[in-house]
Design an enzyme around this catalytic site. Sequence first.
Site, mmCIF file in Angstrom:
data_model
loop_
_atom_site.group_PDB
_atom_site.id
_atom_site.type_symbol
_atom_site.label_atom_id
_atom_site.label_comp_id
_atom_site.label_asym_id
_atom_site.label_seq_id
_atom_site.Cartn_x
_atom_site.Cartn_y
_atom_site.Cartn_z
ATOM 1 N N GLY A 66 0.698 -1.175 -0.010
ATOM 2 C CA GLY A 66 -0.072 -0.093 -0.114
ATOM 3 C C GLY A 66 0.852 1.043 -0.060
ATOM 4 N N SER A 67 1.942 1.095 0.532
ATOM 5 C CA SER A 67 2.905 2.313 0.461
ATOM 6 C C SER A 67 3.631 2.308 -1.085
ATOM 7 C CB SER A 67 4.095 2.300 1.496
ATOM 8 O OG SER A 67 3.365 2.318 2.816
ATOM 9 N N SER A 117 7.123 4.292 3.703
ATOM 10 C CA SER A 117 6.596 3.357 4.259
ATOM 11 C C SER A 117 5.572 4.002 5.313
ATOM 12 C CB SER A 117 7.656 2.524 5.118
ATOM 13 O OG SER A 117 7.117 1.688 6.130
ATOM 14 N N SER A 153 3.916 2.307 7.834
ATOM 15 C CA SER A 153 4.330 1.986 9.271
ATOM 16 C C SER A 153 5.761 2.491 9.618
ATOM 17 C CB SER A 153 4.128 0.306 9.519
ATOM 18 O OG SER A 153 5.056 -0.060 8.633
ATOM 19 N N THR A 165 8.797 -1.650 7.750
ATOM 20 C CA THR A 165 8.745 -2.729 6.497
ATOM 21 C C THR A 165 10.146 -2.997 6.316
ATOM 22 O OG1 THR A 165 6.442 -1.965 5.637
ATOM 23 C CG2 THR A 165 8.059 -3.369 4.189
ATOM 24 N N ARG A 218 -2.833 0.856 3.293
ATOM 25 C CA ARG A 218 -3.407 1.094 1.732
ATOM 26 C C ARG A 218 -4.690 2.274 1.593
ATOM 27 N NH1 ARG A 218 -5.177 -3.147 4.817
ATOM 28 N NH2 ARG A 218 -7.406 -3.788 4.806
ATOM 29 N N GLU A 271 -6.844 -7.284 -0.454
ATOM 30 C CA GLU A 271 -6.606 -7.106 0.984
ATOM 31 C C GLU A 271 -8.196 -6.518 1.583
ATOM 32 O OE1 GLU A 271 -3.211 -4.756 2.405
ATOM 33 O OE2 GLU A 271 -2.504 -4.785 0.265
ATOM 34 N N HIS A 294 0.124 -10.890 -26.004
ATOM 35 C CA HIS A 294 1.262 -11.920 -26.311
ATOM 36 C C HIS A 294 1.350 -13.149 -25.768
ATOM 37 C CE1 HIS A 294 2.500 -8.679 -29.380
ATOM 38 N NE2 HIS A 294 2.029 -7.964 -28.435
ATOM 39 N N LYS A 307 4.581 -10.961 8.757
ATOM 40 C CA LYS A 307 5.703 -9.944 9.210
ATOM 41 C C LYS A 307 6.186 -10.608 10.741
ATOM 42 C CE LYS A 307 4.305 -5.815 6.522
ATOM 43 N NZ LYS A 307 3.687 -4.556 6.499
HETATM 44 O O1 PA5 Z 1 -1.713 -2.626 2.643
HETATM 45 C C1 PA5 Z 1 -0.664 -3.234 3.478
HETATM 46 O O2 PA5 Z 1 -1.017 -3.189 4.798
HETATM 47 C C2 PA5 Z 1 0.442 -3.714 2.978
HETATM 48 O O3 PA5 Z 1 0.454 -3.839 1.724
HETATM 49 C C3 PA5 Z 1 1.451 -2.764 3.404
HETATM 50 O O4 PA5 Z 1 1.334 -1.396 2.745
HETATM 51 C C4 PA5 Z 1 2.939 -3.297 3.250
HETATM 52 O O5 PA5 Z 1 3.122 -4.484 3.965
HETATM 53 C C5 PA5 Z 1 3.964 -2.289 3.526
HETATM 54 O O6 PA5 Z 1 3.683 -1.830 4.823
HETATM 55 P P1 PA5 Z 1 4.121 -0.377 4.990
HETATM 56 O O7 PA5 Z 1 3.043 0.457 4.095
HETATM 57 O O8 PA5 Z 1 3.743 -0.096 6.527
HETATM 58 O O9 PA5 Z 1 5.636 0.222 4.704
#
Ligand code: PA5
Length: 329
Positions: free
Chosen positions: A36-37, A78, A80, A83, A130, A212, A228, A322
């Site tokens: 999501g980041s 990031s 959080s 990561t 996300r 997700e 292709h 994680k």
């Molecule tokens: O949507 C999510 O929770 C994940 O895809 C996170 O974005 C991913 O694990 C990376 O973590 P962060 O966005 O905290 O760096």
Amino acid sequence: MRSMVAGLGGQVRAATGVRVPDLSPAGELLVVGMGGSGIGGDYLAHLASLHGARVAGHKSYGLPGWVASARPTVLAVSYSGNTEETLSAVDAAADLGLPVIVVTTGGAIGDRAGAHGWPVVAVPAGLQPRAALGHLLGAALMISTAVGLVPSPVPDLEEAADVVDSLTASGGAGWALAGDLAGSLASRAVIVYGSTGLTAPVAQRWKTQINENGKRPAWFSVFPELDHNEIVGWSADRGLNGRLGVVTLVDRDDGADVARRRTITREVTANDVDWIGEVHSQGDSALARMMSLTAIGDMVSVALAEVAGIDPVPVAPIEDLKNRLREES
Ligand code: PA5
């Protein structure tokens, strides 16, 4: 998650007021970030390319080999701040003495930024990563302007916020469309088709949101490459195909060549593919058009969870994985 999705427009609007510290000019950016980041980096790469600027993305440990000679500025995103892959990437950047800029809520990457003196743009905490795309992408766009790569994104952010707000308004057309699509897709794995350019990263976003939030298998593919290879796979197994649904994302800048391919692809695969639908971008600027498709995809992912009677928010397998990685490191 419904209210977080409804807040997307507000996040995009809030980005116009983001305070970016003084930054040195950059010739190119390498965005490092996962999930999501990281997806905001894919959006940024396309938007920057429209201005002739180069933004690359990296979604793994360390850094790609070319950075030692090209020496891009590394933009680490990031939510959080904890990561593993993103921390590994900034550590590699530090070893190479590359300039680093951080977008985060804090965490270990915030600590590293403090130790190295890297500039930080803080985004509001308390969301799922996300669900913070508007904050993260908005910050990345404002940073790209501050380093001299793209013109001010403020007018486009304002337009995108309005377009998203109109789509995500409670009881509005966006939720109705999302509900219809979710109804058709509820018992299927979803394949999202984009095209090279604006809809490719958005197709990836749809895939990840359906994974997700909707907790369903989903993948994405991109025209013209899918012509292709992927169209051959459709001929194999009618039983499997009946459990798949395709959503094609369409934008006015896809170009005549891609539009022609889309039509012919549909005709060639008509007997094998249960086509579910097409979703068209709305708005004027590229950012608004991307965010309009993003908003609809986010709503579809939530509607899929609602149809299945599940909570879209928790992502237990990601948390478990994680935790396991942390325990075993
Ligand atoms: O949507 C999510 O929770 C994940 O895809 C996170 O974005 C991913 O694990 C990376 O973590 P962060 O966005 O905290 O760096």
